[in-house]
Scaffold this active site. Structure first.
Site, PDB file in Angstrom:
ATOM      1  N   GLY A 139     -22.968 -48.479 -21.094  1.00  0.00           N
ATOM      2  CA  GLY A 139     -21.943 -49.552 -20.924  1.00  0.00           C
ATOM      3  C   GLY A 139     -21.395 -49.812 -22.120  1.00  0.00           C
ATOM      4  O   GLY A 139     -20.422 -50.884 -22.058  1.00  0.00           O
ATOM      5  N   ASP A 167     -15.338 -36.940 -23.501  1.00  0.00           N
ATOM      6  CA  ASP A 167     -16.880 -37.682 -23.726  1.00  0.00           C
ATOM      7  C   ASP A 167     -17.574 -36.403 -23.656  1.00  0.00           C
ATOM      8  O   ASP A 167     -18.433 -35.940 -24.571  1.00  0.00           O
ATOM      9  CB  ASP A 167     -17.221 -38.455 -22.597  1.00  0.00           C
ATOM     10  N   TYR A 216     -10.658 -49.261 -14.830  1.00  0.00           N
ATOM     11  CA  TYR A 216     -10.179 -48.044 -15.393  1.00  0.00           C
ATOM     12  C   TYR A 216      -9.561 -46.914 -14.195  1.00  0.00           C
ATOM     13  O   TYR A 216      -8.468 -46.515 -14.592  1.00  0.00           O
ATOM     14  CB  TYR A 216     -11.670 -47.269 -15.580  1.00  0.00           C
ATOM     15  N   HIS A 273      -7.820 -43.797 -23.571  1.00  0.00           N
ATOM     16  CA  HIS A 273      -6.922 -43.561 -22.394  1.00  0.00           C
ATOM     17  C   HIS A 273      -6.098 -42.789 -22.759  1.00  0.00           C
ATOM     18  O   HIS A 273      -4.808 -42.899 -21.691  1.00  0.00           O
ATOM     19  CB  HIS A 273      -6.155 -45.218 -22.284  1.00  0.00           C
ATOM     20  N   GLY A 280     -19.428 -48.073 -23.905  1.00  0.00           N
ATOM     21  CA  GLY A 280     -18.164 -47.392 -24.672  1.00  0.00           C
ATOM     22  C   GLY A 280     -18.637 -46.415 -25.620  1.00  0.00           C
ATOM     23  O   GLY A 280     -17.706 -45.851 -26.237  1.00  0.00           O
ATOM     24  N   SER A 301     -20.324 -43.514 -24.626  1.00  0.00           N
ATOM     25  CA  SER A 301     -20.537 -42.633 -23.686  1.00  0.00           C
ATOM     26  C   SER A 301     -21.984 -42.020 -23.488  1.00  0.00           C
ATOM     27  O   SER A 301     -22.613 -41.002 -23.609  1.00  0.00           O
ATOM     28  CB  SER A 301     -19.974 -41.305 -24.437  1.00  0.00           C
TER      29      SER A 301
END
Length: 396
Positions: A133, A185, A236, A39, A135, A137
């Site tokens: 889903g 990503d 997010y 993040h 994480g 990518s």
């Protein structure tokens, strides 16, 4: 890994579209695991991902119908696994729609085409072994594979730089999938290199730098919790808005420019959420820099400590972990040969990444499985980035 996926893709293509005209174009793009720097990308900060040896391939061919027909072998839930839409024209651009998974493909086509009507109709099959889903990518893997596929459909178009490729795919996700993702990503999927991680400065001009990450005695264990909390996308975007507001109150263009001293000086004007979110971003950026320094002097135990600190910050300050992620991290850290473990990706479920000595790998998997039976495991060393695959050279 890419060749095996391509072989499967060729078979799926023939089964769905018929064998009269076999697929003659293919592209591969890897997923990624972010080792540290979570993040921070949309806060103009630093990240340190690696490309995994898992990825997405698209195989297909140009057709003469003026339509794009795409099928995916992924589990897309209630959505159809086939999408058909008109190839873009200068007077009829592509638009997002249903099925949702196809928006990642359409977004890349739209950005590449740029309203010029240069992308022809095609038929294609998508095969991936990146968990959806989780994480890791899967979305960027699909976007980048799509770009490398579409480039082959338009051979007269000028080759784009790696940076432009990554930014094109990022814009596709913003506009067509509605996710305001950072650039990490897409960069690592394009630029990954075996035996290396990628230190990326997420502030333009980005300055990606490959960092050697090839200790033969260590491996990265990825554990999929199989949990996908529905609030992930909305939360997010909410975290991103909170960070922007915190930076504005601190008089900074982004949290990248703020120090812990700055944060403490402005604590009284920040809400509790703004303060804690900003504290994570600032300290996480520092952890990335110290991690690179540690890796360069082969101090992987120090790197592992920083991974553990990262997870604590994501759990307590950024509040994007969940009970399942926390449990898997705790179980992994019980094993002597584990240097560090943390959640990876956006959070609210998904995966953890653990740095472990190879000699303790099976013991770590057994311990996590005993305490969290539904876990799925992926073992990976740093892999290569996206590439065109020559189907004529695949071994039988």
């Amino acid at each position: 890994m890419a060749d095996a996926l391509c072989k499967e893709g060729v078979k799926k293509f023939a089964a769905h579209f018929g064998g009269d005209k076999p697929a003659d174009i293919a592209a591969f793009a890897p997923g990624r695991v972010n080792l540290i720097g979570e993040h921070t990308d949309y806060n103009d900060g630093f990240v340190f991902p690696m490309a995994t040896e898992y990825g997405t391939v698209i195989v297909g061919l140009r057709n003469d119908t003026g339509k794009c027909s795409v099928m995916t072998c992924a589990d897309v839930g209630d959505e159809p696994n086939v999408a058909e839409f008109d190839a873009p024209r200068d007077d009829k651009p592509l638009e997002p729609g249903d099925p949702k998974w196809a928006n990642y493909v359409k977004g890349v086509i739209s950005e590449f085409d740029g309203g010029k009507g240069i992308v022809p109709g095609f038929s294609a099959a998508i095969v991936s072994n990146v968990p959806l889903g989780g994480g890791l990518s899967s979305s960027a893997s699909l976007e980048v594979a799509t770009l490398y596929f579409v480039q082959q459909l338009c051979p007269d178009e000028e080759e784009k730089s790696d940076t432009d490729k990554a930014l094109l795919c990022q814009q596709a996700e913003h506009k067509f999938a509605g996710v305001k993702c950072g650039v990490m990503d897409q960069f690592i999927s394009v630029m990954g290199k075996a035996g290396h991680g990628l230190l990326l400065d997420c502030r333009p001009p980005y300055g990606p730098r490959l960092i050697v990450l090839d200790n033969p005695d260590l491996v990265f264990l990825i554990c999929d919790t199989k949990v996908r909390h529905e609030l992930a996308s909305s939360e997010y975007n909410k975290r991103r808005e909170t960070c922007t507001a915190a930076a504005e109150k601190m008089g900074k263009s982004s949290l990248r420019d703020a120090s812990i001293h700055d944060l403490e000086m402005k604590k009284s004007v920040l809400s509790s959420d703004q303060y804690r979110r900003a504290r994570h971003v600032i300290t996480e950026g520092n952890r990335v820099i110290v991690s690179i320094q540690s890796i360069q002097v082969k101090d992987y135990k120090k790197f592992g400590q920083l991974m553990k600190q990262s997870h604590t910050s994501l759990r307590d300050d950024y509040e994007v972990s969940c009970a399942e992620l926390d449990r898997v991290v705790e179980l992994a850290l019980e094993i002597q040969g584990v240097y560090g473990s943390r959640m990876t990706g956006g959070g609210f479920g998904g995966c953890t990444v653990t740095l472990v000595e190879k000699s303790f790998l099976e013991r770590t998997i057994d311990r996590v499985r005993s305490g969290y039976p539904k876990a799925e495991f992926y073992v990976s060393s740093p892999g290569d980035g996206a590439k065109v695959v020559d189907l004529t050279k695949l071994e039988e």
